[in-house]
Scaffold this motif. Structure first.
Motif, PDB file in Angstrom:
ATOM      1  N   ARG A  17       0.733  -1.269   0.180  1.00 48.36           N
ATOM      2  CA  ARG A  17       0.061  -0.330   0.313  1.00 48.36           C
ATOM      3  C   ARG A  17       1.167   1.389   0.085  1.00 48.36           C
ATOM      4  O   ARG A  17       0.617   2.043   0.769  1.00 48.36           O
ATOM      5  N   GLY A  18       1.743   1.760  -1.059  1.00 48.12           N
ATOM      6  CA  GLY A  18       2.933   1.924  -0.865  1.00 48.12           C
ATOM      7  C   GLY A  18       2.225   3.044  -1.878  1.00 48.12           C
ATOM      8  O   GLY A  18       1.213   3.569  -2.312  1.00 48.12           O
ATOM      9  N   VAL A  19       3.159   3.901  -2.766  1.00 46.13           N
ATOM     10  CA  VAL A  19       3.294   5.274  -3.722  1.00 46.13           C
ATOM     11  C   VAL A  19       2.929   4.691  -4.632  1.00 46.13           C
ATOM     12  O   VAL A  19       1.923   5.458  -5.801  1.00 46.13           O
ATOM     13  N   GLY A  20       3.258   3.441  -4.806  1.00 46.70           N
ATOM     14  CA  GLY A  20       2.934   3.136  -6.440  1.00 46.70           C
ATOM     15  C   GLY A  20       3.731   2.900  -7.442  1.00 46.70           C
ATOM     16  O   GLY A  20       4.676   4.087  -7.689  1.00 46.70           O
ATOM     17  N   ILE A  21       3.912   2.307  -9.353  1.00 41.74           N
ATOM     18  CA  ILE A  21       4.600   2.677 -10.163  1.00 41.74           C
ATOM     19  C   ILE A  21       4.473   3.850 -11.113  1.00 41.74           C
ATOM     20  O   ILE A  21       5.750   4.286 -10.312  1.00 41.74           O
ATOM     21  N   THR A  22       3.470   4.672 -10.321  1.00 40.74           N
ATOM     22  CA  THR A  22       3.278   5.670 -11.651  1.00 40.74           C
ATOM     23  C   THR A  22       4.030   7.233 -10.724  1.00 40.74           C
ATOM     24  O   THR A  22       5.200   7.775 -11.129  1.00 40.74           O
ATOM     25  N   GLU A  23       4.143   7.521  -9.195  1.00 37.60           N
ATOM     26  CA  GLU A  23       4.875   8.132  -8.226  1.00 37.60           C
ATOM     27  C   GLU A  23       6.545   7.919  -8.330  1.00 37.60           C
ATOM     28  O   GLU A  23       7.077   8.747  -8.658  1.00 37.60           O
ATOM     29  N   SER A  24       6.847   5.847  -8.177  1.00 34.94           N
ATOM     30  CA  SER A  24       8.004   5.785  -7.940  1.00 34.94           C
ATOM     31  C   SER A  24       8.217   6.283  -9.349  1.00 34.94           C
ATOM     32  O   SER A  24       9.808   6.481  -9.504  1.00 34.94           O
ATOM     33  N   ILE A  25       7.783   5.792 -10.517  1.00 30.59           N
ATOM     34  CA  ILE A  25       8.750   5.423 -12.512  1.00 30.59           C
ATOM     35  C   ILE A  25       8.927   7.430 -12.224  1.00 30.59           C
ATOM     36  O   ILE A  25       9.882   8.455 -13.147  1.00 30.59           O
ATOM     37  N   ARG A  26       8.095   7.988 -11.258  1.00 29.18           N
ATOM     38  CA  ARG A  26       7.970   9.880 -12.569  1.00 29.18           C
ATOM     39  C   ARG A  26       9.237  10.531 -11.921  1.00 29.18           C
ATOM     40  O   ARG A  26       9.308  12.100 -11.831  1.00 29.18           O
ATOM     41  N   GLN A  27       9.477  10.104 -10.372  1.00 33.50           N
ATOM     42  CA  GLN A  27      10.808  10.057  -9.676  1.00 33.50           C
ATOM     43  C   GLN A  27      12.327  10.395 -10.734  1.00 33.50           C
ATOM     44  O   GLN A  27      12.566  11.924 -10.283  1.00 33.50           O
ATOM     45  N   SER A  28      12.288  10.397 -12.056  1.00 35.17           N
ATOM     46  CA  SER A  28      12.934  10.136 -12.862  1.00 35.17           C
ATOM     47  C   SER A  28      12.913  10.105 -14.141  1.00 35.17           C
ATOM     48  O   SER A  28      14.561   9.976 -15.405  1.00 35.17           O
ATOM     49  N   HIS A  29      11.792  10.276 -14.597  1.00 35.29           N
ATOM     50  CA  HIS A  29      10.943   9.489 -15.688  1.00 35.29           C
ATOM     51  C   HIS A  29       9.794  10.007 -15.914  1.00 35.29           C
ATOM     52  O   HIS A  29       8.852  10.579 -14.986  1.00 35.29           O
ATOM     53  N   THR A  30       9.386  10.547 -16.984  1.00 34.48           N
ATOM     54  CA  THR A  30       8.209  11.078 -17.783  1.00 34.48           C
ATOM     55  C   THR A  30       6.989  10.209 -18.157  1.00 34.48           C
ATOM     56  O   THR A  30       7.346   8.908 -18.662  1.00 34.48           O
ATOM     57  N   ALA A  31       5.799   9.770 -17.072  1.00 34.81           N
ATOM     58  CA  ALA A  31       4.862   8.912 -17.565  1.00 34.81           C
ATOM     59  C   ALA A  31       3.605   9.745 -17.121  1.00 34.81           C
ATOM     60  O   ALA A  31       3.488  10.537 -16.433  1.00 34.81           O
ATOM     61  N   ILE A  32       2.662   9.636 -18.337  1.00 36.11           N
ATOM     62  CA  ILE A  32       1.812  10.588 -18.434  1.00 36.11           C
ATOM     63  C   ILE A  32       0.866  10.473 -17.792  1.00 36.11           C
ATOM     64  O   ILE A  32      -0.271  10.844 -17.233  1.00 36.11           O
ATOM     65  N   ASP A  33       0.683   8.611 -17.436  1.00 37.82           N
ATOM     66  CA  ASP A  33      -0.672   8.099 -16.305  1.00 37.82           C
ATOM     67  C   ASP A  33       0.051   7.186 -16.027  1.00 37.82           C
ATOM     68  O   ASP A  33       1.402   6.077 -16.645  1.00 37.82           O
ATOM     69  N   ASP A  34      -1.052   6.358 -15.256  1.00 38.44           N
ATOM     70  CA  ASP A  34      -0.676   5.168 -14.406  1.00 38.44           C
ATOM     71  C   ASP A  34      -0.433   3.850 -15.408  1.00 38.44           C
ATOM     72  O   ASP A  34       0.904   2.667 -15.561  1.00 38.44           O
ATOM     73  N   LYS A  35      -1.006   3.766 -16.832  1.00 43.23           N
ATOM     74  CA  LYS A  35      -0.413   2.561 -17.696  1.00 43.23           C
ATOM     75  C   LYS A  35       1.308   2.893 -18.762  1.00 43.23           C
ATOM     76  O   LYS A  35       1.757   1.828 -18.768  1.00 43.23           O
ATOM     77  N   ALA A  36       0.680   4.288 -19.223  1.00 41.38           N
ATOM     78  CA  ALA A  36       2.292   4.732 -19.039  1.00 41.38           C
ATOM     79  C   ALA A  36       3.371   3.525 -18.593  1.00 41.38           C
ATOM     80  O   ALA A  36       4.288   4.034 -18.739  1.00 41.38           O
ATOM     81  N   ALA A  37       2.983   4.695 -16.865  1.00 40.16           N
ATOM     82  CA  ALA A  37       4.553   3.661 -15.985  1.00 40.16           C
ATOM     83  C   ALA A  37       4.380   2.067 -15.825  1.00 40.16           C
ATOM     84  O   ALA A  37       5.353   2.514 -16.029  1.00 40.16           O
ATOM     85  N   LEU A  38       3.407   2.322 -16.132  1.00 43.33           N
ATOM     86  CA  LEU A  38       3.786   0.014 -15.903  1.00 43.33           C
ATOM     87  C   LEU A  38       4.819  -0.098 -17.354  1.00 43.33           C
ATOM     88  O   LEU A  38       4.994  -0.665 -16.921  1.00 43.33           O
ATOM     89  N   ASN A  39       4.171   0.558 -18.005  1.00 45.95           N
ATOM     90  CA  ASN A  39       4.978   0.492 -19.393  1.00 45.95           C
ATOM     91  C   ASN A  39       6.270   0.209 -19.809  1.00 45.95           C
ATOM     92  O   ASN A  39       7.711  -0.775 -20.126  1.00 45.95           O
ATOM     93  N   LEU A  40       6.487   1.767 -18.349  1.00 43.76           N
ATOM     94  CA  LEU A  40       7.835   1.502 -18.119  1.00 43.76           C
ATOM     95  C   LEU A  40       8.811   1.103 -17.368  1.00 43.76           C
ATOM     96  O   LEU A  40       9.872   0.823 -17.817  1.00 43.76           O
ATOM     97  N   ALA A  41       7.848   0.490 -16.370  1.00 49.25           N
ATOM     98  CA  ALA A  41       8.550  -0.729 -14.738  1.00 49.25           C
ATOM     99  C   ALA A  41       8.824  -1.560 -15.590  1.00 49.25           C
ATOM    100  O   ALA A  41       9.232  -2.427 -14.769  1.00 49.25           O
ATOM    101  N   LEU A  42       8.150  -2.059 -16.357  1.00 46.87           N
ATOM    102  CA  LEU A  42       8.465  -3.326 -17.231  1.00 46.87           C
ATOM    103  C   LEU A  42       9.640  -3.439 -17.916  1.00 46.87           C
ATOM    104  O   LEU A  42       9.925  -4.485 -18.499  1.00 46.87           O
ATOM    105  N   ARG A  43       9.507  -2.072 -18.430  1.00 41.39           N
ATOM    106  CA  ARG A  43      11.408  -2.542 -19.215  1.00 41.39           C
ATOM    107  C   ARG A  43      12.377  -2.600 -18.951  1.00 41.39           C
ATOM    108  O   ARG A  43      12.846  -1.900 -17.812  1.00 41.39           O
ATOM    109  N   PRO A  44      13.271  -3.637 -19.337  1.00 43.19           N
ATOM    110  CA  PRO A  44      14.396  -3.858 -19.292  1.00 43.19           C
ATOM    111  C   PRO A  44      15.434  -2.498 -18.566  1.00 43.19           C
ATOM    112  O   PRO A  44      15.283  -0.998 -20.310  1.00 43.19           O
ATOM    113  N   GLY A  45      16.488  -1.800 -17.633  1.00 41.61           N
ATOM    114  CA  GLY A  45      16.944  -1.108 -17.593  1.00 41.61           C
ATOM    115  C   GLY A  45      16.473   0.543 -17.121  1.00 41.61           C
ATOM    116  O   GLY A  45      17.018   1.409 -17.068  1.00 41.61           O
ATOM    117  N   ILE A  46      15.369   0.159 -17.113  1.00 40.51           N
ATOM    118  CA  ILE A  46      13.975   1.529 -15.915  1.00 40.51           C
ATOM    119  C   ILE A  46      14.267   1.604 -15.313  1.00 40.51           C
ATOM    120  O   ILE A  46      13.445   0.369 -14.412  1.00 40.51           O
TER     121      ILE A  46
END
Length: 324
Positions: free
Chosen positions: A175-204
């Motif tokens: 029950r933490g910050v979630g994928i989107t907030e975590s990814i947005r610390q260093s990358h651009t993600a317009i929404d939760d779907k985009a954040a998932l795409n980035l999180a599942l990629r290698p090297g991100i």
């Protein structure tokens, strides 16, 4: 908030659980249970337990249907009623868990993670060469929660072995910050779907904008996890915020034919961006416990896909000069 435990909710039909959930009104939690029988994936139990634990911390009322389905012993033995802090509708006889399942457990430290993995090994029913990739997956999933999620309930995890299909199912919830907030610390993600795409990629990874990660976090954990599921021809689910990604099975994979894609959306999958908003992250995975000859190719394919994606992203803005 409302959660319904249906008669069946595994990764293949997880929509039967997600579609009936409602996390909007956080003033109370109502849990309903199918009155006849309940057979669900460990990720459903982990999600319910994590939500209940958070409610207890915030002194939020929890109500549970007073029904006793045939599968009540399963729900009790998996520790769900312990997390709900409710007495089950009837007494049950406890069964030995070794080699069959690991009840719901809260993991908050490296030592507790080590203890869980130690208890999980008999559950795998696998040869030593197939144990290490599965241990790595579990370690990565829980370590990410402990180190990066900010979840006050830490990581909630449980697992079950299915003898007939010879697979192990694992569920992890926080029950933490979630994928989107975590990814947005260093990358651009317009929404939760985009954040998932980035999180599942290698090297991100959300810890750095550098493609390939750092010496401490290479951004390969979730990519490796979904690759393990694909290699064993099983499902993988990740759900955070209002989006979830479910990687589907592909029965045509044979030895030497495993192809890993850096972009998760290129694999057969279901992606939804209008799901009930889950604060935090849920991950469910099914793995063939016995493994197969495909596993022998897995590490090479992961290494190849990881390296290719790093090179592509590092050079995406580079253009060769054109001479006239």
């Amino acid at each position: 908030m409302k959660i319904h435990l249906p008669n069946s909710a595994f990764l293949g039909n997880i929509e039967s659980f997600i579609s009936k959930a409602d996390f909007a009104d956080q003033s109370r939690l109502d849990i309903s249970v199918n009155p006849k029988w309940v057979s669900v994936h460990p990720v459903v139990l982990a999600a319910t337990a994590a939500l209940a634990l958070e409610c207890h911390e915030k002194d939020v009322l929890i109500s549970v249907d007073d029904v006793a389905p045939k599968s009540l012993p399963y729900l009790v033995r998996m520790g769900l009623y312990d997390f709900l802090r409710k007495d089950p509708p009837q007494d049950i006889q406890a069964h030995e868990e070794s080699g069959r399942f690991i009840p719901l457990r809260r993991v908050a430290s490296g030592n507790e993670l080590t203890a869980f993995i130690t208890d999980m090994i008999p559950l795998l029913h696998a040869s030593p060469k197939n144990v290490d990739p599965i241990k790595y997956v579990v370690s990565e999933l829980i370590r990410n929660v402990i180190e990066h999620s900010g979840s006050t309930v830490n990581a909630i995890i449980c697992a079950q072995y299915f003898k007939k299909t010879k697979r192990i199912s694992i569920g992890v919830a926080d029950r933490g910050v979630g994928i989107t907030e975590s990814i947005r610390q260093s990358h651009t993600a317009i929404d939760d779907k985009a954040a998932l795409n980035l999180a599942l990629r290698p090297g991100i990874t959300g810890t750095t904008a550098r493609i390939g990660g750092t010496e401490y976090n290479a951004g390969a954990g979730l990519f490796f996890t979904r690759s393990i599921a694909k290699a064993s021809q099983n499902f993988f689910l990740i759900y955070s915020g209002s989006a979830y990604y479910k990687q589907l099975t592909k029965r045509s994979i044979h030895s030497g034919q495993l192809k890993l894609f850096a972009d998760p959306f290129l694999d057969p999958c279901t992606v939804k961006s209008d799901a009930p908003n889950w604060q935090g992250t849920l991950v469910g995975i099914d793995i063939a416990a016995e493994g197969s000859s495909i596993f022998s190719h897995l590490l090479d394919e992961i290494r190849s896909a990881y390296t290719s994606e790093i090179k592509r992203r590092n050079n995406k803005n580079y253009k060769k000069p054109r001479f006239k």
